[in-house]
Write a protein that holds these residues in place. Structure first.
Motif, PDB file in Angstrom:
ATOM      1  N   ASP A  89      49.847 -19.773 136.583  1.00  0.00           N
ATOM      2  CA  ASP A  89      51.112 -19.526 135.893  1.00  0.00           C
ATOM      3  C   ASP A  89      51.798 -20.802 135.420  1.00  0.00           C
ATOM      4  O   ASP A  89      52.846 -20.738 134.790  1.00  0.00           O
ATOM      5  CB  ASP A  89      52.081 -18.766 136.813  1.00  0.00           C
ATOM      6  CG  ASP A  89      51.639 -17.333 137.053  1.00  0.00           C
ATOM      7  OD1 ASP A  89      50.835 -16.834 136.237  1.00  0.00           O
ATOM      8  OD2 ASP A  89      52.079 -16.728 138.030  1.00  0.00           O
ATOM      9  N   ILE A  90      51.218 -21.951 135.727  1.00  0.00           N
ATOM     10  CA  ILE A  90      51.812 -23.221 135.312  1.00  0.00           C
ATOM     11  C   ILE A  90      51.281 -23.582 133.926  1.00  0.00           C
ATOM     12  O   ILE A  90      50.087 -23.817 133.748  1.00  0.00           O
ATOM     13  CB  ILE A  90      51.497 -24.332 136.328  1.00  0.00           C
ATOM     14  CG1 ILE A  90      52.076 -23.948 137.694  1.00  0.00           C
ATOM     15  CG2 ILE A  90      52.074 -25.661 135.858  1.00  0.00           C
ATOM     16  CD1 ILE A  90      51.714 -24.903 138.801  1.00  0.00           C
ATOM     17  N   GLN A  91      52.168 -23.585 132.955  1.00  0.00           N
ATOM     18  CA  GLN A  91      51.776 -23.781 131.566  1.00  0.00           C
ATOM     19  C   GLN A  91      51.422 -25.243 131.298  1.00  0.00           C
ATOM     20  O   GLN A  91      52.129 -26.155 131.688  1.00  0.00           O
ATOM     21  CB  GLN A  91      52.897 -23.336 130.629  1.00  0.00           C
ATOM     22  CG  GLN A  91      52.541 -23.429 129.152  1.00  0.00           C
ATOM     23  CD  GLN A  91      53.679 -22.986 128.272  1.00  0.00           C
ATOM     24  OE1 GLN A  91      54.758 -22.660 128.758  1.00  0.00           O
ATOM     25  NE2 GLN A  91      53.461 -22.965 126.978  1.00  0.00           N
ATOM     26  N   ARG A  92      50.287 -25.446 130.652  1.00  0.00           N
ATOM     27  CA  ARG A  92      49.853 -26.787 130.241  1.00  0.00           C
ATOM     28  C   ARG A  92      49.780 -26.829 128.714  1.00  0.00           C
ATOM     29  O   ARG A  92      49.231 -25.921 128.095  1.00  0.00           O
ATOM     30  CB  ARG A  92      48.494 -27.130 130.842  1.00  0.00           C
ATOM     31  CG  ARG A  92      48.532 -27.267 132.354  1.00  0.00           C
ATOM     32  CD  ARG A  92      47.151 -27.518 132.943  1.00  0.00           C
ATOM     33  NE  ARG A  92      47.226 -27.689 134.388  1.00  0.00           N
ATOM     34  CZ  ARG A  92      47.355 -28.853 134.996  1.00  0.00           C
ATOM     35  NH1 ARG A  92      47.406 -29.967 134.273  1.00  0.00           N
ATOM     36  NH2 ARG A  92      47.434 -28.942 136.314  1.00  0.00           N
ATOM     37  N   LYS A  93      50.311 -27.884 128.135  1.00  0.00           N
ATOM     38  CA  LYS A  93      50.383 -28.012 126.687  1.00  0.00           C
ATOM     39  C   LYS A  93      49.431 -29.097 126.198  1.00  0.00           C
ATOM     40  O   LYS A  93      49.336 -30.169 126.794  1.00  0.00           O
ATOM     41  CB  LYS A  93      51.810 -28.357 126.253  1.00  0.00           C
ATOM     42  CG  LYS A  93      52.871 -27.365 126.711  1.00  0.00           C
ATOM     43  CD  LYS A  93      54.260 -27.842 126.337  1.00  0.00           C
ATOM     44  CE  LYS A  93      55.333 -26.888 126.837  1.00  0.00           C
ATOM     45  NZ  LYS A  93      56.694 -27.372 126.515  1.00  0.00           N
ATOM     46  N   ARG A  97      45.896 -30.042 129.252  1.00  0.00           N
ATOM     47  CA  ARG A  97      44.820 -29.181 129.725  1.00  0.00           C
ATOM     48  C   ARG A  97      43.573 -29.969 130.105  1.00  0.00           C
ATOM     49  O   ARG A  97      42.711 -29.462 130.815  1.00  0.00           O
ATOM     50  CB  ARG A  97      44.460 -28.160 128.642  1.00  0.00           C
ATOM     51  CG  ARG A  97      45.624 -27.267 128.225  1.00  0.00           C
ATOM     52  CD  ARG A  97      45.231 -26.378 127.071  1.00  0.00           C
ATOM     53  NE  ARG A  97      46.362 -25.575 126.602  1.00  0.00           N
ATOM     54  CZ  ARG A  97      46.332 -24.786 125.529  1.00  0.00           C
ATOM     55  NH1 ARG A  97      45.219 -24.704 124.808  1.00  0.00           N
ATOM     56  NH2 ARG A  97      47.400 -24.092 125.172  1.00  0.00           N
ATOM     57  N   GLU A 112      58.338 -27.083 134.616  1.00  0.00           N
ATOM     58  CA  GLU A 112      58.384 -25.629 134.472  1.00  0.00           C
ATOM     59  C   GLU A 112      59.484 -25.023 135.333  1.00  0.00           C
ATOM     60  O   GLU A 112      60.128 -24.049 134.942  1.00  0.00           O
ATOM     61  CB  GLU A 112      57.022 -25.036 134.866  1.00  0.00           C
ATOM     62  CG  GLU A 112      55.873 -25.447 133.964  1.00  0.00           C
ATOM     63  CD  GLU A 112      56.067 -24.978 132.540  1.00  0.00           C
ATOM     64  OE1 GLU A 112      56.091 -23.755 132.323  1.00  0.00           O
ATOM     65  OE2 GLU A 112      56.227 -25.827 131.642  1.00  0.00           O
ATOM     66  N   ARG A 117      60.613 -21.249 133.912  1.00  0.00           N
ATOM     67  CA  ARG A 117      59.448 -20.458 133.521  1.00  0.00           C
ATOM     68  C   ARG A 117      58.547 -20.091 134.699  1.00  0.00           C
ATOM     69  O   ARG A 117      57.530 -19.432 134.497  1.00  0.00           O
ATOM     70  CB  ARG A 117      58.625 -21.223 132.474  1.00  0.00           C
ATOM     71  CG  ARG A 117      59.269 -21.259 131.094  1.00  0.00           C
ATOM     72  CD  ARG A 117      58.266 -21.711 130.049  1.00  0.00           C
ATOM     73  NE  ARG A 117      57.977 -23.122 130.196  1.00  0.00           N
ATOM     74  CZ  ARG A 117      58.541 -24.087 129.483  1.00  0.00           C
ATOM     75  NH1 ARG A 117      59.452 -23.769 128.573  1.00  0.00           N
ATOM     76  NH2 ARG A 117      58.227 -25.346 129.666  1.00  0.00           N
TER      77      ARG A 117
END
Length: 351
Positions: A89-93, A97, A112, A117
């Motif tokens: 669930d941890i967003q990487r931009k 990545r 985050e 988020r």
């Protein structure tokens, strides 16, 4: 003119937890903050916050993993808001990545968390968490028992010993165990090898029985109402009821069946674009252990409940795997209804 503080300053702490050290990143609602390494001790982090960020409203987050929930419970005892999050669930931009370090992970968690988020997983209390540990120990013993059975059968096959037809099944009766004990070989080393494996088998078998008995007795005492409500449903026996209580927790927290089926993993994946729609299969993000338990319980339900059997027959001709998943989904619906209404299930009543 005097400046007045209208809101408490906020501190967001992202933690990448490991056994020997924690990588910490602290940021506030005004500044990006800094990263540092510290010993894995919640008290030392508390001392650091009190020294450098007095009067701040503290929020922490870290990834669920092998270190468990002890840090989470400590943070909550400090009066902090604590989240334990699924790493997925941890967003990487962008390039994030392809670059992974402990420092970057802590920074991402802090970012985050600050942006709002992150959503925490359901953290069990200590009572239910320890019950879950014993239930998972039982599943480890089931795997160990299955393995030692295969090893013993492999040795018999290796030496050309044929198992009598009445014993050639998965159920190891006392007569079969005695038959294995009486096997003779040309040299004593093979006999001792088989005897050693049979001692391992008997030890694991006894451990499995003892742990299973303790689990059922514990739930009958401490979760009596829910345990007997679950057992009233055809297909759900004592161990499955224990698994639901230990792994899924209080089912009353699920708002509806869609929420629960998505959590267990009995909801299909759907891809739709325009007029095209397809379902590639079951959702891979699921509780795999409980999904398998519900599928096994579904096979038992269609043998003991005429309503379930009729539902199964309605779909005959389709893929058997898809049919049993439908039955498992219906069984899950019954489970949620029985717990929420607190009414035991009656066989033969359409639900």
């Amino acid at each position: 003119m005097k400046t007045r503080i209208t809101a408490l300053p906020k501190l967001f702490i992202g933690i990448d937890i490991h056994k020997r050290s924690w990588k910490i990143h602290c940021s506030t609602d005004l500044f990006s903050g800094k990263s540092f390494t510290m010993p894995p001790d919640p008290e030392k982090l508390r001392e650091y916050v009190q020294k450098h960020f007095p009067g701040h409203q503290v929020s922490t987050a870290y990834e669920a993993g092998c270190c468990g929930y002890s840090a989470h419970h400590s943070f909550e005892s400090f009066g902090w808001k604590s989240l334990v999050v699924n790493p997925a669930d941890i967003q990487r931009k962008g390039k994030e990545r392809y670059t992974k370090t402990d420092r970057i992970d802590a920074q991402l968690i802090s970012r985050e968390l600050k942006d709002g988020r992150l959503v925490s997983i359901i953290v069990p209390d200590k009572k239910r968490g320890e019950l879950r540990s014993l239930f998972r120990r039982r599943n480890e013993l089931v795997k160990d028992l299955r393995r030692i059975k295969s090893v013993i059968k492999m040795q018999l096959l290796y030496y050309g010993v044929k198992v009598p037809p009445e014993f050639d099944n998965d159920h190891w009766s006392h007569q079969f165990r005695q038959w294995v004990d009486t096997q003779e070989f040309l040299y004593g080393t093979a006999r001792e090898c088989l005897a050693s494996k049979m001692r391992s088998f008997r030890f694991i078998d006894k451990e499995l029985r003892d742990v299973s008995s303790h689990l059922r007795a514990y739930c009958r005492k401490h979760f009596k109402k829910d345990y007997y409500l679950l057992k009233s449903i055809p297909g759900i026996g004592g161990i499955v009821a224990v698994g639901i209580i230990a792994e899924l927790g209080d089912l009353r927290r699920f708002s509806n069946l869609k929420h629960l089926s998505g959590y267990v993993g009995l909801a299909p994946v759907i891809h739709q674009s325009g007029a095209n729609s397809k379902s590639p299969g079951m959702n891979p993000r699921c509780h795999r252990l409980m999904r398998s338990y519900f599928v096994e319980a579904a096979w038992q339900a269609i043998r003991t409940d005429p309503v379930m059997q009729a539902y199964y027959r309605q779909h005959l001709g389709k893929d058997v795997k898809k049919i049993i998943v439908k039955v498992a989904h219906k069984l899950l619906s019954r489970t949620l209804a029985v717990i929420k209404t607190e009414t035991p299930y009656e066989i033969g009543v359409v639900a």
